[in-house]
Design an enzyme around this catalytic site. Structure first.
Site, PDB file in Angstrom:
ATOM      1  N   TYR A 220       1.546   5.301  -2.435  1.00 31.49           N
ATOM      2  CA  TYR A 220       1.849   6.689  -2.061  1.00 31.49           C
ATOM      3  C   TYR A 220       3.215   7.122  -2.594  1.00 31.49           C
ATOM      4  CZ  TYR A 220      -2.310   6.353   0.690  1.00 31.49           C
ATOM      5  OH  TYR A 220      -3.614   6.178   1.044  1.00 31.49           O
TER       6      TYR A 220
ATOM      7  N   HIS B 288     -10.874   1.486  -9.710  1.00 28.03           N
ATOM      8  CA  HIS B 288     -10.331   2.413  -8.705  1.00 28.03           C
ATOM      9  C   HIS B 288      -8.874   2.761  -8.998  1.00 28.03           C
ATOM     10  CE1 HIS B 288      -9.199   4.139  -4.845  1.00 28.03           C
ATOM     11  NE2 HIS B 288      -8.256   3.227  -4.752  1.00 28.03           N
ATOM     12  N   PHE B 289      -8.045   1.752  -9.214  1.00 33.13           N
ATOM     13  CA  PHE B 289      -6.619   2.124  -9.336  1.00 33.13           C
ATOM     14  C   PHE B 289      -6.255   2.618 -10.735  1.00 33.13           C
ATOM     15  CE2 PHE B 289      -6.017  -2.655  -9.451  1.00 33.13           C
ATOM     16  CZ  PHE B 289      -5.553  -2.736 -10.758  1.00 33.13           C
ATOM     17  N   HIS B 290      -7.175   2.477 -11.691  1.00 30.74           N
ATOM     18  CA  HIS B 290      -6.911   3.174 -12.952  1.00 30.74           C
ATOM     19  C   HIS B 290      -7.227   4.667 -12.830  1.00 30.74           C
ATOM     20  CE1 HIS B 290      -6.215  -0.764 -14.752  1.00 30.74           C
ATOM     21  NE2 HIS B 290      -5.623  -0.107 -15.725  1.00 30.74           N
TER      22      HIS B 290
ATOM     23  N   ARG C 208     -11.739  -9.374 -11.146  1.00 29.96           N
ATOM     24  CA  ARG C 208     -10.545  -8.839 -11.793  1.00 29.96           C
ATOM     25  C   ARG C 208      -9.643 -10.024 -12.158  1.00 29.96           C
ATOM     26  NH1 ARG C 208      -6.793  -6.388  -6.916  1.00 29.96           N
ATOM     27  NH2 ARG C 208      -5.386  -6.014  -8.651  1.00 29.96           N
ATOM     28  N   ARG C 209      -8.540  -9.762 -12.826  1.00 24.26           N
ATOM     29  CA  ARG C 209      -7.491 -10.754 -13.071  1.00 24.26           C
ATOM     30  C   ARG C 209      -8.019 -12.026 -13.704  1.00 24.26           C
ATOM     31  NH1 ARG C 209      -3.462 -10.515  -7.848  1.00 24.26           N
ATOM     32  NH2 ARG C 209      -2.335  -8.737  -8.633  1.00 24.26           N
TER      33      ARG C 209
ATOM     34  N   HIS D 259       0.816  -1.206   0.000  1.00 23.95           N
ATOM     35  CA  HIS D 259       0.000   0.000   0.000  1.00 23.95           C
ATOM     36  C   HIS D 259       0.851   1.258   0.000  1.00 23.95           C
ATOM     37  CE1 HIS D 259      -3.636   2.165  -0.216  1.00 23.95           C
ATOM     38  NE2 HIS D 259      -3.174   2.995   0.655  1.00 23.95           N
TER      39      HIS D 259
END
Lengths: 579, 268
Positions: A235, A382-384, A445-446, A231
């Site tokens: 950042y 979300h992470f895109h 996903r995946r 995680h």
């Protein structure tokens, strides 16, 4: 010749290093991004020209090249720029600097070749383990060695920035740490703290196990150590984007940063809270008690604070800039912003998308709401928005300013650059929105083929076909935007030198460091508190995982489920699940 | 430190939001009782799954009342059992573990979702109020045929659910003139007694036996078959218990002294 004062004029040697880092980053972006289109078309069944078993090799390459290589090569460039520019001194020893860069390159090549072995028969390696390399899926040792070299390269880069700062400190003992350097150092500190976990996991557990020195692994332990890093790494990508929003956006808007002290507070909060949150990726893991998950969730929720503060400061700074440019009214000032500047517009759109990502992140962070979306396509949506837009679009927009700075060559086509950032925004809106929605009805996903024999997905609104169409369309637009970006970068680099490069500056502040309590600059104090928080969040869970499963696990050997599997067994498994 | 008034307001609002989030999630845990997957179910050696008390025979078990336990073994690339049936209005505790790599056990479109990590047992308790059919899929990459890993969960109306099993022992061949026995083993997985009737049809004959199977046990029901009534030749038989049936064929052969070794007196 007119006096030009671009970065390349101030620090020609460092400019070459940063150029090299940027190009390594762009190469990873080119390959990783194109693979993204292959996946989007494959999953949605618009075009399947690879075998579904090779999808996972492609996915591994996409994840590693974009999440690790693209982002980190770019940010070592930005951080090197930030330290040298704000301290107004070069790196101490360029040979050392090229050494860490070379180490990162060698690491990337090792990782890349071992992944490529998954589809190229003549390379006797494989690393079809995805970006997360969860044991007991096992990769070739070269994959793990490559990751270690890459990470150690970044450690040395961090040492380089600290060294430069220590040298400056010796000559300027009473001055406040300039904000860009402060941001770089706090980010580097939590990077050291978090990468310790993944380094331990690889060096103690996974590498000896992949080489056959130990014959078992504790999957939950290596997984927990991965997320201890996994995680905070987000950042690590995000902080350079934040730095751009804090020190470039206000300047591009025509004004100054609203508050230097709060920018420092924000970065201190990230140093403190980035790492003791990793267990929020393991909300649904057995073997970790609920209390530890609650601690990780509380820390995660408090991490919203620095991001919410950033939203305020950045928007306030933009408004200040717009008003300097003659903007008026409650919202009318928005019209006065330099929307024709691709650097500004790219960063502003990236920030806007990050706000959307913040909302889906709040859902993910809620440990019991997470049941619904965990490991669905929602997470990918979300992470895109985060790494795929807040970071990637900010970096691309930044490149339109930085590449001229480090090469002395003018951006080839400004209008194309503006079109490119807009196209990325539009493409991502289609793709990410559709991914989020599909996660709500459980699409995983995946997965190479999210089409199952025994059941159909039941969207509450819309259809699976419409969602797939949006993803494929979005991915196609993103790929075009990616190609336009690379074209602009190549054409800029092969173009001639220009005198019209703006000076190398960053934003001034309305409320400067003199308003910030001196304690904010006490990096030792913050590092100590960050360490205590990590000890608090991780000692007991790790101890109980090792207590239950042992350091090396209960006889769990490696699996390379891409080779040596008897096709008859595969068919048997397939038949078993058919109704 | 100099903080603008608006920024102070924003800061306070942000803190309220954060504390509010934590409060709602805490309420979800203690109010509606949404528990997290945790370490309660303990660890397991994946090599010992076949000898494990709980996982050796994965499937549905009745605990008592409306409570059930379902054990599932995940492996590349299937679940065992592949299809799970539980009644509506039940409280079902799932125990899931993995034989090889990390998988998930995810009931599509619901919040029944857990990681399945080798060495660990995932435990979660779910209320099923209404009948329905759900897909189960693995949402963690587990090797090259990951996308084929799926299962099925059927929640059936209460009155259509039982845990009855029927298995029949019958000879294939018997000498004409001898008596033989067809044995129905009726097992009852529920904790309550099962009162039912076993029926044998063979040739033109039909016989019924009432049977009471105590909770969590098995009863044998024996049907004596007299070949004299059947005559020589092949005779199809069917044993029926509630919705379950098993069929076979009994050959009655002339006793010419050359009967096959297992013909004998017809003992199964």
């Amino acid at each position: 010749m007119a006096m030009r004062n671009a970065y390349v004029d101030q620090f020609p040697s460092e400019a070459r290093l940063i150029s090299a880092a940027f190009w390594s980053s762009f190469l990873a972006l080119a390959i990783g991004g194109s693979l993204g289109l292959v996946q989007a078309l494959h999953r949605t069944d618009y075009l399947r020209f690879i075998d579904s078993v090779d999808y996972y090799t492609v996915l591994t390459a996409h994840g590693v090249l974009l999440a690790i290589t693209f982002t980190i090569f770019f940010l070592v460039g930005i951080f090197t720029w930030a330290v040298t520019t704000s301290l107004d001194r070069g790196l101490e020893d360029l040979r050392f600097s090229w050494a860490w860069y070379a180490m990162m390159v060698v690491g990337t090549v090792l990782v890349g070749v071992s992944i490529l072995g998954g589809v190229v028969d003549s390379i006797d390696m494989q690393a079809d383990v995805l970006f997360t390399f969860y044991a007991p899926l096992q990769a070739h040792p070269a994959f793990y060695v490559g990751l270690v070299l890459f990470v150690v390269g970044t450690w040395l880069a961090g040492a380089d920035w600290f060294r430069t700062w220590w040298a400056w400190r010796g000559e300027n003992p009473d001055e406040r740490i300039p904000l860009p350097t402060f941001m770089t150092l706090t980010t580097t500190l939590f990077w050291y703290l978090c990468t310790l976990g993944v380094a331990l996991s690889i060096l103690v557990l996974l590498l000896p196990w992949s080489m056959g020195i130990v014959d078992s692994v504790n999957p939950l332990l290596s997984r927990t150590l991965f997320w201890y890093f996994g995680h905070a790494v987000v950042y690590f990508w995000l902080m350079p984007a934040y730095m751009m929003w804090y020190i470039m956006l206000p300047k591009l808007s025509g004004g100054k940063l609203f508050s230097d002290p709060l920018a420092r507070v924000v970065f201190v909060l990230f140093l403190l809270l980035s790492t003791p949150t990793g267990i929020h990726h393991q909300y649904l893991d057995p073997g970790i008690a609920e209390g530890y998950k609650f601690i990780a969730m509380t820390n995660t929720m408090f991490l919203l604070l620095p991001s919410l503060l950033t939203a305020f400061t950045v928007v306030a700074s933009m408004e200040h800039g717009a008003r300097q440019r003659g903007g008026t009214g409650y919202l009318g000032w928005l019209k006065a912003l330099p929307w024709r500047d691709p650097v500004f517009t790219g960063m502003a759109l990236a920030g806007l998308m990050f706000a959307a990502a913040g909302f889906s992140g709040m859902i993910n962070a809620g440990m019991n709401i997470n049941y619904l979306v965990h490991n669905t396509w929602w997470i990918v949506g979300h992470f895109h928005l985060t790494v795929g837009t807040a970071v990637a679009l900010t970096f691309m927009a930044a490149a339109y300013w930085f590449v001229p700075q480090v090469t002395g060559k003018q951006l080839w086509n400004r209008s194309l650059a503006l079109g490119q950032v807009l196209l990325w925004f539009v493409g991502m809106t289609f793709m990410s929105n559709a991914m989020h929605r599909s996660g709500l009805f459980g699409m995983p996903r995946r997965t190479a083929e999210p089409q199952y024999q025994g059941f159909n997905f039941e969207p509450a609104a819309g259809t699976v076909g419409e969602i797939n169409a949006q993803v494929a369309l979005g991915a196609a637009l993103l790929t075009i935007a990616l190609a336009l970006f690379l074209l602009n970068m190549v054409m800029t680099t092969i173009g001639g030198e220009s005198d019209a490069i703006p000076d190398n500056t960053y934003a001034g502040t309305l409320s400067g460091p003199e308003d910030a309590p001196v304690v904010l600059d006490n990096l030792k104090l913050w590092t100590a508190i960050a360490t205590v928080l990590v000890v608090f969040a991780y000692t007991l869970p790790l101890a109980s995982i090792i207590d239950a499963g042992g350091l090396f696990g209960p006889g769990i050997e490696g699996f390379q489920l891409t080779i040596g599997i008897d096709p008859a067994i595969v068919l048997e498994s397939v038949r078993e699940v058919m109704p | 430190m100099n903080i603008h008034t608006y920024e102070k307001v924003w800061l306070a609002a942000a803190m309220v939001l954060i504390v509010g989030f934590i409060a709602t999630i805490t309420y979800g845990a203690v109010g509606p009782g949404i528990a997290m997957i945790d370490d309660e179910a303990g660890s397991i050696d994946p090599a010992e799954i076949n000898d494990d008390e709980r996982f050796a025979e994965p499937g549905v078990e009745h605990v008592g009342g409306n409570e059930y336990e379902v054990t599932v073994v995940a492996q590349a690339w299937s679940y065992s059992p592949a299809e799970i049936e539980v009644p509506a209005n039940s409280e079902v505790t799932f125990y899931v573990t993995s034989r090889d790599v990390t998988h998930s056990f995810s009931v599509v479109g619901t919040n029944v979702n857990t990681m399945v990590i080798p060495g660990q047992v995932s435990e979660m308790t779910v209320q099923f109020d209404e009948p329905g059919e759900y897909g189960i899929l693995c949402n963690e990459y587990c090797g090259e045929y990951h996308h084929t890993m799926e299962g099925k969960l059927n929640v059936v109306p209460e009155d259509e659910f039982d845990l009855t099993e029927l298995s029949v022992e019958a000879p294939d061949e018997v000498d004409a003139g001898n008596e033989t026995t067809i044995t129905a083993n009726v097992s009852n997985g529920m904790q309550e007694d099962l009162e039912t009737t076993a029926t044998l049809e063979i040739g033109e004959q039909q016989s019924e036996r009432d049977v009471t199977v105590a909770g969590d046990s098995t009863e044998q029901v024996e049907f004596t078959v007299d070949t004299a009534d059947l005559g020589e030749g092949d005779h199809d038989w069917t044993v029926t218990v509630d919705d379950y049936e098993e069929s076979g064929t009994l050959s009655v052969v002339a006793d010419d002294g050359n009967a096959s070794a297992d013909g004998g007196d017809g003992d199964a």
